[in-house]
Design a protein around this motif. Structure first.
Motif, PDB file in Angstrom:
ATOM      1  N   PRO A   1       0.852  -1.192   0.000  1.00  0.00           N
ATOM      2  CA  PRO A   1       0.000   0.000   0.000  1.00  0.00           C
ATOM      3  C   PRO A   1       0.893   1.251   0.000  1.00  0.00           C
ATOM      4  CG  PRO A   1      -0.032  -1.096   2.150  1.00  0.00           C
ATOM      5  CD  PRO A   1       0.737  -1.983   1.222  1.00  0.00           C
ATOM      6  N   GLU A   2       0.481   2.290  -0.723  1.00  0.00           N
ATOM      7  CA  GLU A   2       1.318   3.489  -0.795  1.00  0.00           C
ATOM      8  C   GLU A   2       1.026   4.442   0.355  1.00  0.00           C
ATOM      9  OE1 GLU A   2       1.071   5.248  -4.644  1.00  0.00           O
ATOM     10  OE2 GLU A   2       2.517   3.814  -5.438  1.00  0.00           O
ATOM     11  N   VAL A   3       2.105   4.769   1.077  1.00  0.00           N
ATOM     12  CA  VAL A   3       1.964   5.715   2.179  1.00  0.00           C
ATOM     13  C   VAL A   3       2.927   6.852   1.887  1.00  0.00           C
ATOM     14  CG1 VAL A   3       2.022   5.999   4.678  1.00  0.00           C
ATOM     15  CG2 VAL A   3       1.726   3.720   3.701  1.00  0.00           C
ATOM     16  N   ILE A   4       2.450   8.081   1.997  1.00  0.00           N
ATOM     17  CA  ILE A   4       3.353   9.218   1.794  1.00  0.00           C
ATOM     18  C   ILE A   4       3.914   9.649   3.140  1.00  0.00           C
ATOM     19  CG2 ILE A   4       3.528  11.591   0.950  1.00  0.00           C
ATOM     20  CD1 ILE A   4       1.243  10.800  -1.010  1.00  0.00           C
TER      21      ILE A   4
ATOM     22  N   VAL B   1       8.471  19.449  -2.926  1.00  0.00           N
ATOM     23  CA  VAL B   1       8.412  18.034  -2.546  1.00  0.00           C
ATOM     24  C   VAL B   1       7.560  17.909  -1.286  1.00  0.00           C
ATOM     25  CG1 VAL B   1       9.755  16.022  -1.849  1.00  0.00           C
ATOM     26  CG2 VAL B   1      10.616  17.526  -3.648  1.00  0.00           C
ATOM     27  N   LYS B   2       6.440  17.186  -1.428  1.00  0.00           N
ATOM     28  CA  LYS B   2       5.473  17.086  -0.330  1.00  0.00           C
ATOM     29  C   LYS B   2       5.785  15.952   0.631  1.00  0.00           C
ATOM     30  CE  LYS B   2       2.288  20.134  -1.421  1.00  0.00           C
ATOM     31  NZ  LYS B   2       2.056  21.275  -0.525  1.00  0.00           N
ATOM     32  N   GLY B   3       6.532  14.994   0.162  1.00  0.00           N
ATOM     33  CA  GLY B   3       6.826  13.825   0.998  1.00  0.00           C
ATOM     34  C   GLY B   3       7.422  12.737   0.122  1.00  0.00           C
TER      35      GLY B   3
ATOM     36  N   ASP C   1      10.730   6.402   0.311  1.00  0.00           N
ATOM     37  CA  ASP C   1      11.781   6.131  -0.667  1.00  0.00           C
ATOM     38  C   ASP C   1      12.301   7.443  -1.264  1.00  0.00           C
ATOM     39  OD1 ASP C   1      13.302   5.433  -2.876  1.00  0.00           O
ATOM     40  OD2 ASP C   1      11.966   3.800  -3.505  1.00  0.00           O
ATOM     41  N   ILE C   2      13.617   7.698  -1.101  1.00  0.00           N
ATOM     42  CA  ILE C   2      14.175   8.967  -1.582  1.00  0.00           C
ATOM     43  C   ILE C   2      14.137   9.099  -3.105  1.00  0.00           C
ATOM     44  CG2 ILE C   2      15.658   9.468   0.406  1.00  0.00           C
ATOM     45  CD1 ILE C   2      17.987   8.354  -1.379  1.00  0.00           C
ATOM     46  N   TYR C   3      13.906   7.975  -3.805  1.00  0.00           N
ATOM     47  CA  TYR C   3      13.789   8.064  -5.264  1.00  0.00           C
ATOM     48  C   TYR C   3      12.338   8.234  -5.709  1.00  0.00           C
ATOM     49  CZ  TYR C   3      18.695   6.958  -5.416  1.00  0.00           C
ATOM     50  OH  TYR C   3      20.047   7.014  -5.244  1.00  0.00           O
ATOM     51  N   LYS C   4      11.421   8.345  -4.715  1.00  0.00           N
ATOM     52  CA  LYS C   4      10.012   8.537  -5.060  1.00  0.00           C
ATOM     53  C   LYS C   4       9.412   9.750  -4.347  1.00  0.00           C
ATOM     54  CE  LYS C   4       8.972   3.702  -6.137  1.00  0.00           C
ATOM     55  NZ  LYS C   4       8.511   2.478  -5.475  1.00  0.00           N
ATOM     56  N   PRO C   5       9.943  10.936  -4.653  1.00  0.00           N
ATOM     57  CA  PRO C   5       9.366  12.127  -4.028  1.00  0.00           C
ATOM     58  C   PRO C   5       8.005  12.450  -4.651  1.00  0.00           C
ATOM     59  CG  PRO C   5      11.104  12.761  -5.570  1.00  0.00           C
ATOM     60  CD  PRO C   5      11.068  11.259  -5.559  1.00  0.00           C
ATOM     61  N   VAL C   6       7.093  12.956  -3.831  1.00  0.00           N
ATOM     62  CA  VAL C   6       5.801  13.409  -4.348  1.00  0.00           C
ATOM     63  C   VAL C   6       5.965  14.889  -4.663  1.00  0.00           C
ATOM     64  CG1 VAL C   6       3.348  13.664  -3.838  1.00  0.00           C
ATOM     65  CG2 VAL C   6       4.634  11.748  -2.876  1.00  0.00           C
ATOM     66  N   LYS C   7       5.875  15.204  -5.985  1.00  0.00           N
ATOM     67  CA  LYS C   7       6.205  16.565  -6.412  1.00  0.00           C
ATOM     68  C   LYS C   7       4.986  17.343  -6.848  1.00  0.00           C
ATOM     69  CE  LYS C   7      10.796  15.680  -8.361  1.00  0.00           C
ATOM     70  NZ  LYS C   7      11.496  15.635  -9.658  1.00  0.00           N
ATOM     71  N   GLU C   8       5.068  18.640  -6.658  1.00  0.00           N
ATOM     72  CA  GLU C   8       4.009  19.535  -7.106  1.00  0.00           C
ATOM     73  C   GLU C   8       4.693  20.731  -7.749  1.00  0.00           C
ATOM     74  OE1 GLU C   8       1.465  21.728  -4.080  1.00  0.00           O
ATOM     75  OE2 GLU C   8       0.550  19.736  -4.181  1.00  0.00           O
ATOM     76  N   LYS C   9       4.171  21.243  -8.862  1.00  0.00           N
ATOM     77  CA  LYS C   9       4.764  22.428  -9.510  1.00  0.00           C
ATOM     78  C   LYS C   9       4.823  23.593  -8.530  1.00  0.00           C
ATOM     79  CE  LYS C   9       5.696  22.309 -14.091  1.00  0.00           C
ATOM     80  NZ  LYS C   9       6.936  22.878 -14.634  1.00  0.00           N
ATOM     81  N   ASN C  10       5.933  24.303  -8.507  1.00  0.00           N
ATOM     82  CA  ASN C  10       6.077  25.454  -7.618  1.00  0.00           C
ATOM     83  C   ASN C  10       5.662  26.727  -8.353  1.00  0.00           C
ATOM     84  OD1 ASN C  10       6.853  27.415  -5.822  1.00  0.00           O
ATOM     85  ND2 ASN C  10       9.059  26.990  -5.947  1.00  0.00           N
ATOM     86  N   PRO C  11       4.559  27.376  -7.939  1.00  0.00           N
ATOM     87  CA  PRO C  11       4.105  28.571  -8.658  1.00  0.00           C
ATOM     88  C   PRO C  11       5.090  29.738  -8.567  1.00  0.00           C
ATOM     89  CG  PRO C  11       2.838  28.270  -6.626  1.00  0.00           C
ATOM     90  CD  PRO C  11       3.698  27.045  -6.797  1.00  0.00           C
ATOM     91  N   LEU C  12       5.975  29.723  -7.549  1.00  0.00           N
ATOM     92  CA  LEU C  12       6.918  30.847  -7.387  1.00  0.00           C
ATOM     93  C   LEU C  12       8.315  30.517  -7.916  1.00  0.00           C
ATOM     94  CD1 LEU C  12       6.035  32.400  -3.897  1.00  0.00           C
ATOM     95  CD2 LEU C  12       5.296  33.115  -6.164  1.00  0.00           C
ATOM     96  N   PHE C  13       8.422  29.426  -8.703  1.00  0.00           N
ATOM     97  CA  PHE C  13       9.740  29.048  -9.242  1.00  0.00           C
ATOM     98  C   PHE C  13      10.286  30.148 -10.155  1.00  0.00           C
ATOM     99  CE2 PHE C  13      11.994  26.926 -12.907  1.00  0.00           C
ATOM    100  CZ  PHE C  13      13.192  26.780 -12.240  1.00  0.00           C
ATOM    101  N   ASP C  14      11.582  30.481  -9.935  1.00  0.00           N
ATOM    102  CA  ASP C  14      12.243  31.523 -10.722  1.00  0.00           C
ATOM    103  C   ASP C  14      13.568  30.959 -11.241  1.00  0.00           C
ATOM    104  OD1 ASP C  14      13.818  33.683 -11.538  1.00  0.00           O
ATOM    105  OD2 ASP C  14      13.068  35.026  -9.969  1.00  0.00           O
ATOM    106  N   SER C  15      13.624  30.713 -12.552  1.00  0.00           N
ATOM    107  CA  SER C  15      14.808  30.046 -13.108  1.00  0.00           C
ATOM    108  C   SER C  15      16.059  30.934 -13.048  1.00  0.00           C
ATOM    109  CB  SER C  15      14.551  29.579 -14.536  1.00  0.00           C
ATOM    110  OG  SER C  15      14.293  30.697 -15.348  1.00  0.00           O
ATOM    111  N   GLU C  16      15.853  32.254 -13.038  1.00  0.00           N
ATOM    112  CA  GLU C  16      17.013  33.154 -12.930  1.00  0.00           C
ATOM    113  C   GLU C  16      17.630  33.034 -11.534  1.00  0.00           C
ATOM    114  OE1 GLU C  16      18.490  35.153 -15.256  1.00  0.00           O
ATOM    115  OE2 GLU C  16      17.196  33.941 -16.559  1.00  0.00           O
ATOM    116  N   LEU C  17      16.754  32.909 -10.541  1.00  0.00           N
ATOM    117  CA  LEU C  17      17.198  32.780  -9.154  1.00  0.00           C
ATOM    118  C   LEU C  17      17.944  31.450  -8.964  1.00  0.00           C
ATOM    119  CD1 LEU C  17      16.579  34.804  -6.894  1.00  0.00           C
ATOM    120  CD2 LEU C  17      14.749  33.296  -6.141  1.00  0.00           C
ATOM    121  N   GLN C  18      17.483  30.429  -9.688  1.00  0.00           N
ATOM    122  CA  GLN C  18      18.098  29.107  -9.593  1.00  0.00           C
ATOM    123  C   GLN C  18      19.570  29.156  -9.996  1.00  0.00           C
ATOM    124  OE1 GLN C  18      17.024  26.017 -12.577  1.00  0.00           O
ATOM    125  NE2 GLN C  18      16.402  24.843 -10.786  1.00  0.00           N
TER     126      GLN C  18
END
Ligand code: HEC
Ligand code: HEC
Ligand code: HEC
Ligand code: HEC
Ligand code: HEC
Length: 402
Positions: free
Chosen positions: A32-35, A116-118, A123-140
């Protein structure tokens, strides 16, 4: 007619039971999947920050319109290279690199494309991801930038609490202390059997003679007296170029170097008699680093080369010493050896050669500091514009055997 319906119903029931059985069986085979939530400090990022009042962005470049000298210094630092670094980018593309690789290299959530929500089943190779609305590629691209260290809860953290700033300032000298540095410069974890994260610069410092006397900031951000912005009164300030190893990231970008080692050598006479023995020794002493040398990245090492040549350049004898760690990564990550120099520790490299032919000779002595081995550079397909090593000591002695 009734019989026909009864048969159809029976067939439907059998079919449904079969499907239910298959589904149920799969449920039994699939865990069963647990986050699970993120737990380790390096699994977490600094939450999304809003631009503090009075400023146009979180970008270092914009802080730099006012804090010109700080920006110019930081630009030359390795912190500014933490994302664009060739080796880092090469390693990040590998499947074996887990999501949290980026957390000390681009520590603000605004610098990361995903939140990354959890972790699915932890498992570190299975992060639960959500798009970040404040992502700034210049800042990256800026890596460890001004905001990484100075912006928390949407305000600028300072150590004096200036009232002259056009942006909100919160005085927090505890945040801006060595604890900030250690949050990234000390990680000791076996992430997966073949991947270990071992940066122990913080622990090395705490165990060494400088603890309580000098810290990360007093050595790597020395104090000066100047204005924080042109036109403002001069006050206590700190350099922001973070000098250390001095190994550059490009042919064109030369970060400042801090000297840790002192070198002591024995004498070489101008002339020797045939059948004399040349005895030479070069001593390296870690006098100025508050931790071991090398420190941090386990791939770093020093080579000590002592080479005796004839006047025609023919090598008669040579010795090579190495200071550093050596690791085996497969099948499990394991440290094989480690002879890094502790703070205050001295080590001598000796050379002894019977001089059994007349003529002119040169003893060449050289110490080089390496980022990685040639094999590691090849393995990561890193091109030659990424410097592998620098020379930190060179001295030649000419003599004659009569
Ligand atoms: C419009 C000009 C301007 C911009 C842009 C600006 N600052 Fe400042 N900042 C100042 C001035 C002026 C001071 C106060 C100088 C003084 O006290 O002598 C200051 C003070 C500071 C201090 C010291 C606070 C203290 O009390 O110790 C920090 C840290 C700082 N700024 C960081 C930043 C960062 C990080 C950015 C970008 C996110 C930034 N600043 C953008 C003008 C600016
Ligand atoms: C957000 C994580 C983070 C924080 C906080 C941080 N560092 Fe770093 N630091 C890094 C990373 C990552 C690198 C290597 C970047 C690279 O090589 O591309 C680095 C590189 C350095 C280097 C250059 C090492 C060399 O090879 O020459 C020095 C010096 C340094 N940091 C000192 C400090 C000090 C002092 C502080 C505290 C004021 C600090 N760091 C805070 C992550 C951090
Ligand atoms: C790796 C962390 C780090 C980064 C990156 C960083 N700073 Fe700082 N900064 C510090 C620390 C730590 C201090 C306080 C030192 C102290 O008071 O002991 C400081 C102090 C300051 C101060 C107050 C005056 C002084 O010099 O003590 C200003 C202004 C400042 N920083 C501006 C900037 C700007 C602008 C940038 C980006 C160009 C930047 N900083 C990037 C860690 C950082
Ligand atoms: C007494 C001064 C001193 C103190 C305290 C100190 N350092 Fe250093 N550090 C140095 C010197 C000198 C070097 C250059 C080593 C060399 O020759 O490559 C250095 C190198 C480094 C490097 C690069 C290591 C490498 O092998 O390339 C990092 C990263 C670093 N320091 C981080 C830190 C952090 C984080 C702290 C606090 C926990 C700290 N330092 C405390 C003096 C100091
Ligand atoms: C706990 C914080 C942290 C995490 C997590 C982290 N790093 Fe780093 N990384 C650092 C620090 C600190 C340095 C600088 C070390 C030094 O110079 O001593 C660094 C330096 C590097 C460098 C530059 C080496 C050089 O020779 O200049 C590479 C490449 C790198 N890291 C790759 C990775 C990869 C791949 C991962 C994920 C497996 C990762 N890092 C995860 C803190 C971190």
């Amino acid at each position: 007619m009734i019989k026909k319906y009864a048969l159809l119903t029976l067939a439907f029931l059998i079919f449904s039971a079969a499907i239910y059985f298959v589904l149920e069986k799969n449920k039994v085979f699939n865990e069963p999947e647990v986050i699970l939530p993120l737990t380790k400090s390096w699994e977490k990022v600094v939450p999304n920050q809003k631009v503090p009042h009075g400023l146009v962005s979180l970008k270092s470049e914009d802080c730099g319109t006012c804090h010109k000298e700080y920006y110019a210094e930081w630009k030359t630092s390795t912190h500014a290279q933490a994302w664009v670094d060739q080796q880092f980018q090469a390693e990040l593309k590998k499947e074996s690199s887990p999501f949290m690789c980026i957390n000390c290299h681009i520590p603000l959530q605004n610098q990361q494309e995903f939140i990354v929500k959890g972790l699915i089943n932890g498992d570190i190779y299975k992060p639960v991801k959500e798009k970040n609305p404040l992502f700034d590629s210049e800042l990256q691209k800026e890596g460890i930038n001004c905001a990484s260290c100075h912006v928390r809860n949407n305000v600028i953290i300072g150590s004096s609490g200036s009232t002259l700033a056009p942006h909100p300032v919160k005085k927090d000298p505890i945040h801006l202390s060595e604890t900030l540095c250690i949050s990234c410069h000390n990680a000791n974890a076996v992430v997966t059997p073949t991947l270990a994260c071992t940066f122990q610069t913080g622990d090395e410092w705490k165990a060494g003679p400088f603890y309580g006397k000098k810290n990360c900031i007093s050595c790597h951000m020395p104090e000066t007296h100047r204005s924080l912005m042109e036109g403002f009164p001069a006050k206590k300030s700190h350099f922001h170029n973070f000098p250390a190893s001095g190994i550059p990231k490009h042919d064109t970008l030369k970060p400042a170097m801090l000297k840790s080692l002192e070198f002591y050598s024995s004498n070489v006479k101008k002339s020797y008699k045939l059948s004399d023995t040349l005895k030479f020794s070069l001593t390296l002493k870690n006098e100025h680093a508050g931790h071991r040398v090398p420190s941090g990245d386990p791939e770093r090492f020093l080579l000590i080369d002592l080479v005796l040549k004839t006047s025609e350049g023919k090598i008669i004898a040579k010795t090579q010493g190495r200071v550093g760690e050596s690791w085996e990564w497969y099948p499990v990550a394991k440290k094989l050896s480690d002879n890094n120099l502790n703070p205050g520790e001295a080590r001598s490299y000796n050379f002894k050669q019977l001089l059994n032919a007349k003529g002119k000779y040169t003893l060449e002595t050289k110490v080089t500091k390496h980022r990685m081995t040639e094999e590691a550079a090849k393995y990561n397909k890193i091109d030659s514009s990424y410097p592998r090593s620098i020379s930190i000591y060179e001295k030649s002695y000419g003599f004659e055997v009569k």
